[in-house]
Design a protein around this motif. Structure first.
Motif, short mmCIF file in Angstrom:
data_model
loop_
_atom_site.label_atom_id
_atom_site.label_comp_id
_atom_site.label_asym_id
_atom_site.label_seq_id
_atom_site.Cartn_x
_atom_site.Cartn_y
_atom_site.Cartn_z
N THR A 312 12.19 38.71 -8.69
CA THR A 312 13.35 39.44 -8.16
C THR A 312 13.30 40.91 -8.58
N LYS A 316 12.81 44.24 -6.17
CA LYS A 316 13.83 45.32 -6.09
C LYS A 316 13.17 46.68 -6.23
N ASP A 320 13.57 49.51 -3.47
CA ASP A 320 14.07 50.86 -3.80
C ASP A 320 13.09 51.92 -3.30
N ALA A 363 19.56 36.82 -2.61
CA ALA A 363 20.07 38.08 -3.17
C ALA A 363 19.19 39.25 -2.74
N LEU A 364 17.87 39.01 -2.68
CA LEU A 364 16.96 40.11 -2.32
C LEU A 364 17.11 40.50 -0.86
N TYR A 367 20.13 42.61 -0.83
CA TYR A 367 19.84 43.88 -1.51
C TYR A 367 19.06 44.81 -0.57
N GLU A 370 21.31 46.04 2.44
CA GLU A 370 22.25 47.10 2.03
C GLU A 370 21.56 48.46 1.99
N ARG A 371 20.25 48.46 1.86
CA ARG A 371 19.50 49.72 1.75
C ARG A 371 18.72 50.05 3.03
#
Ligand code: NOJ
Length: 676
Positions: A312, A316, A320, A363-364, A367, A370-371
């Protein structure tokens, strides 16, 4: 090459009502290429000439079957239908938006003189830049199914030539082989596309289009110097299993006066059926990064444990990075149960809906979304087809729910080692390019399309243009890619990417995974044998609608000025023009972005330096551009000075000539930004 004068006899062309001809002809729209079918002497043959010089001398056509008598020779022509065709069609994504299809067609109907008069049709389509022909075996009395044991199609080249080819037999690594350049007479058995340069300087590429319900064809040289089709067999030796009727893929011969001309041909796409998936606006060309190169460098592992790459936290970090630099996708390999132990041998252990506990896929996915980024799914099968087919629908449904729209599939298994349980319940092994896999890939595409998912297949069957029919077949591997530079012994030589555009790339897009900036000092003395500027050139030269920025985030952050080109380059094109090149030596290609005004140009060399003086006449009329040039430094060299690159800007118009030096194993990439 022997001069051939084709005696075009008046009777043969449009109908047989004046008696049964024993030959039929069709010419290309420009009249330069002529194809003849003949039944003379009880031999069924075809031949091809260009500008009255033989390209293919009379070559046999026909079949051997398991369950009935062979069908070749001993046939008479019972019908000839000719027509002209001119149309344009639009690609949902591609090297060019509009494709022009201009050809002349001849359908020859044949009847056997014995064996109850079996029927066979052969359809020819002749374009200005080559031809395709296919057999059509119509339904007929008493035949409910056929098993083809041999397709007898010959390709008797009229003279020796220089050939660029990969062997079918020499390796366990499927199509992932360094190209050979030999005389044609030294070719043993070659995959297609195979590319030839005749003594007269004509360039030819042999391949096939629309490989559906059939086995892949390679070319085999017989002891007497003929080339004939060799079909990839089923486990029991059958070549093709069909119903009452069948159509073969198109056997294609591209013909060009220049090496670059081969790349500007759309024959393979034109010979495929139009889109069968309807609205495919969900198929999205884009660029992606991923947890991938680090496994190939042995920095992390696919399997679980301390070195596990698909955690995870690590994911991320890539998300990013993608969000910061504008990449849309993040590929994560090694995310699902099944990689521990010998994953190449244990394909049946993969679970396609079960992540490892240290990979929080839900969750990933959130994540990433959202980006403004999406995860890219990965389904390695290791050739365990039953295991994959049993789970793939659930896997695609899960990916769709998580907003994952692209999936990279994998078929890592030696040649002839695709495992399945056959109809009799026995474990058997199939070929990557046999009929079983031709059918499997289409099943995957259809199942994926139900969930609006695009497929990028690695260790695939070869590309025969089916992206036209199934536009969610967004890319594939099918040649030695970048990964060989991490662990191949040897890696890819500098000439490799100067050969691919003229060979493998004639079949269709390739997920080569360019963009490695950290070129040196891998395990076991491995390295990338290019300059850094050449890695940028690959984004324009090696076409794929999805392009990976394959290196690790920390390596890009050391060269943010060069990363800028990867951020800017498009992956979907209004137009593409191969401008210049010689096979293995150099290549220059220009492409205009779709939905924008900018042009891009990429060029690269093989082993030797090359001075390019390129006319910019492809640029739009009346527009001034800022040329953002990323090139080798003058002292650069793939071996001794690979990091020497220069970035410079210049105003240009289409009236100019741009002079650029490519160093050995080097390249350049240019973005032409249209000024308002
Ligand atoms: C081979 C593929 O080409 C490569 O990209 C992938 O990382 C491995 N198989 C594992 O699936």
């Amino acid at each position: 090459m022997k001069k051939l004068l084709f005696m075009m006899t008046a009777f043969a062309l449009s109908s047989c009502d004046k008696g049964l001809p024993d030959r039929a002809f069709v010419t290309s729209p420009d009249g330069r290429t002529i194809v003849e079918l003949s039944t003379k002497g009880d031999q069924l043959t075809y031949s091809v000439a260009r500008d009255q010089e033989a390209i293919v001398s009379p070559s046999i056509l026909g079949f051997e079957f398991k369950n009935m008598a062979a069908l070749f020779g001993n046939m008479e022509i019972v019908g000839i239908d000719q027509s002209g065709h001119k149309s344009s069609w639009e690609q949902p994504w591609g090297e060019r938006r509009l494709v022009h299809d201009i050809h002349r067609e001849m359908l020859v109907s044949l009847k056997e003189k014995t064996n109850g008069g079996r029927l066979l049709k052969i359809r020819f389509r002749v374009f200005d830049d080559g031809l395709g022909f296919r057999y059509e075996f119509p339904e007929q009395k008493g035949i409910t199914s056929t098993v083809i044991m041999n397709e007898k199609t010959e390709f008797q080249f009229a003279s020796d030539a220089s050939a660029w080819w990969i062997p079918t037999d020499a390796t366990a690594n499927r199509y992932e082989v360094i190209y050979k350049n030999t005389t044609l007479s030294a070719v043993t058995e070659a995959h297609t596309p195979i590319t030839l340069k005749t003594k007269e300087g004509t360039y030819l590429s042999l391949h096939e289009a629309a490989l559906v319900n059939y086995s892949g064809m390679s070319l085999q040289q017989t002891p007497d110097g003929h080339f004939e089709a060799d079909l990839s067999p089923w486990a029991n030796g059958d070549k093709v299993r069909t119903g009452a009727s069948f159509k073969t893929p198109w056997r294609t011969i591209q013909i060009s006066d220049t090496a670059a001309g081969l790349m500007n041909s759309d024959i393979i796409l034109n010979l495929n059926e139009p889109n069968k998936l309807g609205d495919v606006s969900w198929v999205e060309p884009n660029k992606y990064v991923g947890i991938w190169w680090e496994m190939h460098l042995n920095v992390s592992s696919w399997g679980s444990g301390e070195k596990h790459g698909a955690t995870t936290e690590n994911t991320k970090r890539y998300i990013d990075f993608a969000a910061k630099y504008g990449f849309k996708g993040v590929l994560v390999e090694g995310w699902n149960i099944g990689w521990d132990g010998d994953w190449v041998a244990n394909g049946d252990l993969f679970r396609f809906t079960e992540p490892y506990p240290d990979y929080d896929i839900e969750a990933l996915a959130a994540y990433a979304q959202e980006r403004g980024v999406s995860l890219v799914g990965h389904n390695e099968t290791s050739g365990g087809i039953d295991n994959y087919e049993a789970q793939m629908k659930d896997g695609f449904a899960m990916f769709e729910r998580l907003g994952i729209a692209q999936v990279k599939t994998g078929y890592v298994a030696d040649i002839g080692n695709i495992k399945r349980i056959n109809e009799a319940g026995a474990k058997v092994k199939e070929h990557h390019d046999g009929q079983f896999m031709a059918e499997h890939h289409i099943k995957v595409l259809k199942a994926a399309a139900e969930h609006k998912i695009s497929i990028n297949s690695h260790e695939p069957i070869k590309d025969t243009g089916l992206r036209r029919t199934y536009p969610n077949w967004i890319s594939r591997e099918g040649a030695r890619g970048q990964e060989y530079n991490a662990w191949g012994s040897p890696g890819n030589p500098p000439s490799h990417t100067a050969i691919l555009p003229f060979t493998r790339m004639l079949a269709g897009p390739m997920d080569f995974t360019p963009g490695i900036f950290s070129l040196l000092d891998y395990e076991n003395n491995n390295r990338v044998s290019t300059t850094l500027a050449k890695q940028l050139a690959l984004y324009v030269v090696i076409y794929s609608p999805i392009q990976m920025a394959a290196d690790l985030p920390e390596n890009y952050e050391k060269h943010l000025d060069a990363l800028q080109f990867i951020q800017d380059v498009s992956t979907d094109w209004e137009q593409s023009i191969a401008l210049d090149g010689e096979i293995g030596d150099f290549v220059v290609i220009a492409r205009k972005e779709r939905g924008g005004n900018d042009w891009f140009m990429g060029g690269l060399s093989g082993e030797n330096a090359k001075n390019i003086n390129q006319s910019l006449s492809f640029l739009d009329q009346g527009v001034t551009y800022e040329a953002q040039i990323y090139r080798d430094g003058d002292e650069g060299h793939w071996d001794t000075n690979p990091y020497d690159y220069v970035i410079e800007k210049k105003e240009v118009t289409r009236d100019e000539i741009l002079s650029l030096k490519i160093v050995p194993g080097g390249g350049f990439a240019v973005r032409f930004v249209a000024q308002k």
